[in-house]
Design an enzyme around this catalytic site. Sequence first.
Site, PDB file in Angstrom:
ATOM      1  CB  SER A 108      -0.990   0.183   1.275  1.00 33.00           C
ATOM      2  OG  SER A 108      -1.742  -1.084   1.279  1.00 33.00           O
ATOM      3  CG  LEU A 129       5.413  -4.549  11.875  1.00 35.16           C
ATOM      4  CD1 LEU A 129       5.556  -2.962  11.914  1.00 35.16           C
ATOM      5  CD2 LEU A 129       5.163  -5.356  13.098  1.00 35.16           C
ATOM      6  N   GLY A 170       1.528  -8.177   5.823  1.00 29.11           N
ATOM      7  CA  GLY A 170       0.634  -9.337   5.784  1.00 29.11           C
ATOM      8  C   GLY A 170      -0.745  -9.159   6.038  1.00 29.11           C
ATOM      9  CG  ASN A 214      -4.331 -13.026  20.428  1.00 30.71           C
ATOM     10  OD1 ASN A 214      -5.487 -13.539  20.419  1.00 30.71           O
ATOM     11  ND2 ASN A 214      -4.033 -11.813  19.740  1.00 30.71           N
ATOM     12  CE1 TYR A 231      -3.194 -12.655  10.888  1.00 33.69           C
ATOM     13  CE2 TYR A 231      -4.772 -12.713  13.065  1.00 33.69           C
ATOM     14  CZ  TYR A 231      -3.392 -12.028  12.405  1.00 33.69           C
ATOM     15  OH  TYR A 231      -2.684 -11.198  13.023  1.00 33.69           O
ATOM     16  NE  ARG A 247      -9.482 -11.941  22.655  1.00 36.34           N
ATOM     17  CZ  ARG A 247      -8.986 -11.200  21.768  1.00 36.34           C
ATOM     18  NH1 ARG A 247      -9.172 -10.150  21.230  1.00 36.34           N
ATOM     19  NH2 ARG A 247      -7.752 -11.674  21.192  1.00 36.34           N
TER      20      ARG A 247
HETATM   21  P1  NAI Z   1      -2.101  -3.753   9.317  1.00 34.80           P
HETATM   22  O1  NAI Z   1      -3.277  -4.816   8.333  1.00 34.80           O
HETATM   23  O2  NAI Z   1      -2.804  -2.384   9.551  1.00 34.80           O
HETATM   24  O3  NAI Z   1      -0.870  -3.540   8.500  1.00 34.80           O
HETATM   25  C1  NAI Z   1      -0.448  -4.959   7.637  1.00 34.80           C
HETATM   26  C2  NAI Z   1       0.378  -4.471   6.444  1.00 34.80           C
HETATM   27  O4  NAI Z   1       0.642  -5.395   5.567  1.00 34.80           O
HETATM   28  C3  NAI Z   1      -0.847  -3.399   5.412  1.00 34.80           C
HETATM   29  O5  NAI Z   1      -0.352  -2.074   5.439  1.00 34.80           O
HETATM   30  C4  NAI Z   1      -0.784  -4.045   4.357  1.00 34.80           C
HETATM   31  O6  NAI Z   1      -1.106  -3.280   3.128  1.00 34.80           O
HETATM   32  C5  NAI Z   1       0.421  -5.031   4.103  1.00 34.80           C
HETATM   33  N1  NAI Z   1       0.293  -6.076   3.444  1.00 34.80           N
HETATM   34  C6  NAI Z   1      -0.405  -6.889   3.194  1.00 34.80           C
HETATM   35  N2  NAI Z   1      -0.466  -7.979   2.155  1.00 34.80           N
HETATM   36  C7  NAI Z   1       0.964  -7.491   1.832  1.00 34.80           C
HETATM   37  C8  NAI Z   1       1.676  -8.054   0.657  1.00 34.80           C
HETATM   38  N3  NAI Z   1       1.229  -9.243  -0.088  1.00 34.80           N
HETATM   39  N4  NAI Z   1       2.830  -7.741   0.605  1.00 34.80           N
HETATM   40  C9  NAI Z   1       3.185  -6.428   1.273  1.00 34.80           C
HETATM   41  N5  NAI Z   1       2.567  -5.958   2.346  1.00 34.80           N
HETATM   42  C10 NAI Z   1       1.201  -6.482   2.393  1.00 34.80           C
HETATM   43  O7  NAI Z   1      -1.861  -4.667  10.560  1.00 34.80           O
HETATM   44  P2  NAI Z   1      -1.395  -4.256  11.814  1.00 34.80           P
HETATM   45  O8  NAI Z   1      -2.218  -4.059  12.755  1.00 34.80           O
HETATM   46  O9  NAI Z   1      -0.311  -3.089  11.738  1.00 34.80           O
HETATM   47  O10 NAI Z   1      -0.418  -5.388  12.116  1.00 34.80           O
HETATM   48  C11 NAI Z   1       0.876  -5.683  11.670  1.00 34.80           C
HETATM   49  C12 NAI Z   1       1.274  -7.097  11.844  1.00 34.80           C
HETATM   50  O11 NAI Z   1       1.033  -7.377  13.555  1.00 34.80           O
HETATM   51  C13 NAI Z   1       0.532  -8.102  11.118  1.00 34.80           C
HETATM   52  O12 NAI Z   1       1.417  -9.187  10.920  1.00 34.80           O
HETATM   53  C14 NAI Z   1      -0.599  -8.457  12.152  1.00 34.80           C
HETATM   54  O13 NAI Z   1      -0.826  -9.869  11.981  1.00 34.80           O
HETATM   55  C15 NAI Z   1       0.223  -8.684  13.646  1.00 34.80           C
HETATM   56  N6  NAI Z   1      -0.567  -8.315  14.529  1.00 34.80           N
HETATM   57  C16 NAI Z   1      -1.237  -7.113  14.927  1.00 34.80           C
HETATM   58  C17 NAI Z   1      -2.041  -7.131  16.032  1.00 34.80           C
HETATM   59  C18 NAI Z   1      -2.631  -5.954  16.479  1.00 34.80           C
HETATM   60  O14 NAI Z   1      -3.207  -5.868  17.403  1.00 34.80           O
HETATM   61  N7  NAI Z   1      -2.565  -4.787  15.821  1.00 34.80           N
HETATM   62  C19 NAI Z   1      -2.145  -8.338  16.709  1.00 34.80           C
HETATM   63  C20 NAI Z   1      -1.631  -9.556  16.617  1.00 34.80           C
HETATM   64  C21 NAI Z   1      -0.843  -9.449  15.283  1.00 34.80           C
HETATM   65  C1  15L Z   2      -5.058  -9.753  15.661  1.00 32.64           C
HETATM   66  O1  15L Z   2      -3.971 -10.541  15.398  1.00 32.64           O
HETATM   67  C2  15L Z   2      -5.285  -8.722  14.687  1.00 32.64           C
HETATM   68  O2  15L Z   2      -4.219  -8.578  13.750  1.00 32.64           O
HETATM   69  C3  15L Z   2      -5.756  -7.650  15.349  1.00 32.64           C
HETATM   70  O3  15L Z   2      -6.510  -6.974  14.209  1.00 32.64           O
HETATM   71  C4  15L Z   2      -6.503  -7.818  16.392  1.00 32.64           C
HETATM   72  O4  15L Z   2      -7.860  -8.517  15.886  1.00 32.64           O
HETATM   73  C5  15L Z   2      -5.887  -8.521  17.395  1.00 32.64           C
HETATM   74  O5  15L Z   2      -5.193  -9.693  16.812  1.00 32.64           O
HETATM   75  C6  15L Z   2      -6.817  -9.032  18.665  1.00 32.64           C
HETATM   76  O6  15L Z   2      -6.621 -10.422  18.869  1.00 32.64           O
HETATM   77  O7  15L Z   2      -7.258  -8.228  19.403  1.00 32.64           O
END
Ligand code: NAI
Ligand code: 15L
Length: 262
Positions: free
Chosen positions: A34, A69, A71, A110, A134, A172
């Site tokens: 993005s 980060l 995905g 988690n 996921y 939660r």
């Molecule tokens: P987000 O969805 O805001 O950011 C993920 C970024 O990855 C997006 O900007 C998206 O464009 C990019 N992306 C998606 N597919 C892609 C691809 N094929 N190639 C390149 N870039 C790609 O997620 P957030 O909240 O910033 O989370 C970051 C990481 O932390 C993720 O891996 C998420 O699974 C993990 N995570 C986040 C949590 C949270 O509470 N924010 C909780 C648990 C895990």
């Molecule tokens: C995650 O893994 C997700 O990326 C985020 O969007 C929230 O759902 C978070 O876990 C959560 O469990 O609150």
Amino acid sequence: MKRLLITGAAGSLGKVARARLTHLAETLRLSDISDLGSAKPGEELVPCDLADPNAVSALVEDCDGILHLGGISTEQSFEAILNANIIGLRNLYEAARAHGQPRIFFAGSNHVIGFYRQQEPVDHNSPVRPDGMYGVSKCFGEALARFYFDKFGQETAIVRIGSCFEKPTDYRMLATWLSYGDFVSLVERVFEVPNLGCPTIWGVSANSRRWWSNDHVRYLGWSPKDSADAYAEDIQSAGNWPDASHPLSMFQGGNNTQDPLT
Ligand code: NAI
Ligand code: 15L
């Protein structure tokens, strides 16, 4: 570090990292599929689809650390998850192997243990119980990280992030919240500790209701400072207080346990 790669830099946590981790490296190489806006001093912008192995190899070259980060971060179609979180992660680890094995912070989740009840004790050695595709993809990520450590010595922090948002907004999250400040200090420790290995770390703040312990990774020297406790009254008065049969008060993964498979 000379150069730290941040994937997913256009996402929620990527924006936090971009703004608050400039001191970790001379140059931040920021990548996403993005829009990343324009580069500030000390930044390099390298748009890349994680599913493209050649692009990922070029992306990782010359980096001393990777904050991964990027995905799919929610329950989505298997095809999207497959490309970004499974093929994409394999591409990242192969690129790291080809380019000097920079240390990796892997944003796990988690949701690898989401189907445990909230009363059930869970630690980093408990069998995984993912709550959706996921979560399954994050189990793959954990297994891949450990395999590359055992076979090639690739260091990774497998960070099972709880809920990393500006503030907790439901019942939660009083257990699962990770503040932005604690996220930033964890990233710092992961890249500063002399020997990391391949630990599984719970990305959670010092919430008194939390379910997970980081006693096994005291060597990191990470101590979260924030707590969700202060938000309990606000959440309750806003009506975000589910009864005992609601997934938000039954399962560690909360509502994700109810998502349809698409
Ligand atoms: P987000 O969805 O805001 O950011 C993920 C970024 O990855 C997006 O900007 C998206 O464009 C990019 N992306 C998606 N597919 C892609 C691809 N094929 N190639 C390149 N870039 C790609 O997620 P957030 O909240 O910033 O989370 C970051 C990481 O932390 C993720 O891996 C998420 O699974 C993990 N995570 C986040 C949590 C949270 O509470 N924010 C909780 C648990 C895990
Ligand atoms: C995650 O893994 C997700 O990326 C985020 O969007 C929230 O759902 C978070 O876990 C959560 O469990 O609150």
